[in-house]
Design a protein around this motif. Structure first.
Motif, PDB file in Angstrom:
ATOM      1  N   TRP A   1      40.195  41.374  44.108  1.00 16.00           N
ATOM      2  CA  TRP A   1      39.260  40.408  44.681  1.00 16.00           C
ATOM      3  C   TRP A   1      38.818  39.430  43.596  1.00 16.00           C
ATOM      4  O   TRP A   1      38.555  39.818  42.464  1.00 16.00           O
TER       5      TRP A   1
ATOM      6  N   CYS B   1      36.549  35.514  42.858  1.00 17.95           N
ATOM      7  CA  CYS B   1      35.729  34.374  43.280  1.00 17.95           C
ATOM      8  C   CYS B   1      35.496  33.530  42.038  1.00 17.95           C
ATOM      9  O   CYS B   1      34.721  33.901  41.144  1.00 17.95           O
TER      10      CYS B   1
ATOM     11  N   ASN C   1      34.201  30.385  47.572  1.00 17.78           N
ATOM     12  CA  ASN C   1      35.591  30.633  47.962  1.00 17.78           C
ATOM     13  C   ASN C   1      36.044  31.974  47.398  1.00 17.78           C
ATOM     14  O   ASN C   1      36.142  32.138  46.169  1.00 17.78           O
TER      15      ASN C   1
ATOM     16  N   SER D   1      39.014  34.965  47.214  1.00 11.71           N
ATOM     17  CA  SER D   1      40.464  35.154  47.375  1.00 11.71           C
ATOM     18  C   SER D   1      40.802  36.623  47.185  1.00 11.71           C
ATOM     19  O   SER D   1      40.098  37.357  46.475  1.00 11.71           O
TER      20      SER D   1
ATOM     21  N   GLU E   1      48.639  36.669  49.253  1.00 13.65           N
ATOM     22  CA  GLU E   1      47.283  36.208  48.986  1.00 13.65           C
ATOM     23  C   GLU E   1      46.660  35.632  50.251  1.00 13.65           C
ATOM     24  O   GLU E   1      47.357  35.133  51.139  1.00 13.65           O
ATOM     25  N   SER E   2      45.355  35.704  50.328  1.00 12.52           N
ATOM     26  CA  SER E   2      44.590  35.058  51.390  1.00 12.52           C
ATOM     27  C   SER E   2      43.259  34.607  50.817  1.00 12.52           C
ATOM     28  O   SER E   2      42.815  35.099  49.772  1.00 12.52           O
ATOM     29  N   GLN E   3      42.628  33.672  51.505  1.00 16.80           N
ATOM     30  CA  GLN E   3      41.366  33.102  51.032  1.00 16.80           C
ATOM     31  C   GLN E   3      40.405  32.950  52.196  1.00 16.80           C
ATOM     32  O   GLN E   3      40.804  32.903  53.357  1.00 16.80           O
TER      33      GLN E   3
ATOM     34  N   THR F   1      36.235  31.079  52.961  1.00 17.39           N
ATOM     35  CA  THR F   1      35.052  30.374  52.468  1.00 17.39           C
ATOM     36  C   THR F   1      33.822  30.912  53.187  1.00 17.39           C
ATOM     37  O   THR F   1      33.814  31.015  54.428  1.00 17.39           O
TER      38      THR F   1
END
Length: 522
Positions: free
Chosen positions: A300, A302, A335, A337, A351-353, A355
């Motif tokens: 994880w 940020c 944000n 990720s 990967e993914s993100q 907000t």
């Protein structure tokens, strides 16, 4: 009197008409009328062309065609076939060929087919040379000729192979299926063909070796023209060459077909971050990794977060869920990720993100789980083609600082390109702590086929509490055209190609076709 386009009439021919057979004829002094055919059209030069194979097996008919010739001047040309210099044939074979040549000339055929097998004059070991000449004359009496020489040899007996697909790409978890089409040999005993398969991994020095030598097993050994290798027989991200070698039983001439098989790299794991789109700065923030795979490793991050009393990087790789205590982040937009990978395979990570907005308003965080992925499709034909039904899991995260107020939330659908214009309010939702399922019915006319939309959960003041990833309104495809080539053929022996085109859909690459054949009444 108009003669048809196929009439064998040449300029200069004498035409005789029975006048007494014409309507309205009176008198018997001239029962026959004579005239010479003539034309005002300028002469058109004939250019004869004769196409033929250079070498054939004696058991395969020889097809010679003059169809590519030019200069017919609007009418079918007269064709005269004859044999030229011919060697290696006995009297019986020559007689049989001359009979076929005579029949083609008598009917003025544009195509001549010489068939040794039909006349039962072939020999087990034959080597002959046949010269065929065709003379063509158009109706303006312009002529030309062409010739072709064909070798008829029993030594030319390698089976013609045609691959069903010369190169394929498959996943390691998929079976490898390869197939060839081959013509049976009527000269051989029973027309049998012997086919063997070999493999050579690219980038190695092993050379061609049998499937058994590599520990591979054909799952359908009763079918020589195809092989079926079980799934997970090859490592991902590799390439192999396969070879099919064919020989007629009792013959030595061989033909081969090479296949290239690419085993694709493993698909990157997919994990979606499930979290509220906004949260109060005094409420805990929960981030979850949602994936169809288990035992994934997680990282994880940020990049713009400044935590108070919390260390995101210190989480172990096994943690698929992160809980950030209330008060750890100031107001603002952050944000997050997530990188996920399978054990010992971080080079193929996914990967993914997401907000998340941290706000001052004191309200509970809401986590939504959807039956589709970002950019995925939601059918507009479910369940009754009147409404679109979607079930969404709602998790309300509460604590002492963020209780659930006595409020009524509601669902809305937004067009992805127009965030300011939601749909009419849909089902309402009475919030309660924990998880619950909310079923939404959307009028079908609210979604335009192919459009991108997202769901939003609205507070009683109309502000967005949480929203879904964008989805595509998936409508049924618009039918197109199906073409079959050839339109006619012989049972068992003819290969038909079926092609589709002009079918329309918002995601044409995902279309799947089912083809059906129905017998027709004669």
């Amino acid at each position: 009197v108009t003669l048809g386009a196929k009439a064998s009439l040449l300029v200069g021919d004498l035409v005789t008409i029975r006048a007494d057979q014409l309507p309205g004829f009176v008198g018997e002094d001239r029962p026959y009328l004579h005239s010479v055919a003539r034309s005002d059209a300028p002469p058109v030069e004939v250019n004869a062309a004769l196409s033929a194979p250079s070498e054939v097996n004696p058991c395969i008919p020889i097809r010679l065609s003059s169809e590519l010739s030019t200069g017919d001047s609007g009418r079918s040309m007269l064709a005269e076939w004859r044999l030229g210099n011919t060697t290696g044939l006995n009297d019986t074979q020559l007689t049989a060929l001359w009979e076929q040549v005579y029949n083609a000339t008598n009917s003025s055929d544009a195509v001549l087919e010489l068939n040794f097998l039909a006349q039962d004059v072939h020999q087990p070991h034959m080597d002959a040379s046949i010269e065929v000449i065709v003379g063509l004359t158009n109706w303006l009496r312009q002529s030309d000729s062409a010739r072709a020489t064909v070798r008829v040899s029993s030594a030319y007996s390698a089976p013609p192979l045609r691959p069903v697909a010369p190169s394929i790409e498959v996943k390691a978890s998929d079976p490898v299926e390869l197939a060839v089409e081959v013509q049976a040999n009527p000269c051989a005993s029973g027309g049998l063909v012997q086919i063997t398969w070999a493999v050579w991994p690219q980038g190695t020095l092993t050379g061609w070796r049998s499937l058994e030598a590599f520990g591979l097993q054909d799952q359908r050994p009763q079918r020589q023209t195809a092989i079926h290798i079980a799934s997970n027989s090859f490592d991902p991200d590799t390439k192999l060459n396969f070879r099919a070698t064919a020989v007629y039983e009792g013959y030595t001439a061989m033909s081969e077909q090479i296949f290239e098989v690419t085993i694709l790299p493993p698909a990157r794991p997919l994990a979606v971050i499930s979290s509220p789109s906004s949260v109060s700065k005094d409420c805990r923030l929960v981030l979850k990794s949602v994936s169809a795979e288990s035992n994934l490793r997680h990282s994880w991050r940020c990049s713009d977060c400044h935590f108070v009393g919390f260390d995101l990087a210190a989480l172990p790789e096994s943690d698929s869920e992160v809980t950030i205590p209330g008060g750890s982040l100031n107001e603002g937009t952050y944000n997050f990720s997530l990188e996920v990978w399978r054990p010992d395979a971080r080079e193929h990570s996914g990967e993914s993100q997401i907000t998340v907005a941290v706000v001052s308003a004191s309200r509970p965080a809401v986590i939504l789980s959807f039956p589709f992925v970002a950019g995925g499709a939601v059918s507009t034909r479910f369940p009754t083609s009147v409404d679109v039904e979607v079930t969404i899991e709602v998790e309300v995260v509460t604590d002492s600082e963020c209780p659930v107020n006595d409020a009524s939330w509601s669902w809305a659908v937004y067009h992805d390109n127009d965030n300011s214009t939601p749909s009419e309010p849909l089902e309402s939702l009475r919030p309660s702590p924990g998880k619950s399922n909310s079923r939404i019915n959307i009028p079908m006319n609210s979604l335009k086929k192919g459009g991108m939309y997202y769901f939003a959960l609205l507070d009683d003041d109309g502000s967005i509490l949480a929203k879904s990833p964008s989805f595509r309104a998936d409508g049924p495809p618009v039918p197109g055209v199906v073409e079959v080539e050839p339109r006619q053929g012989q049972a068992v022996t003819t290969s038909f190609t079926i092609a589709t085109h002009s079918w329309q859909d918002e995601d044409e690459e995902s279309l799947q076709y089912s083809l059906y054949a129905f017998p027709t009444e004669k």
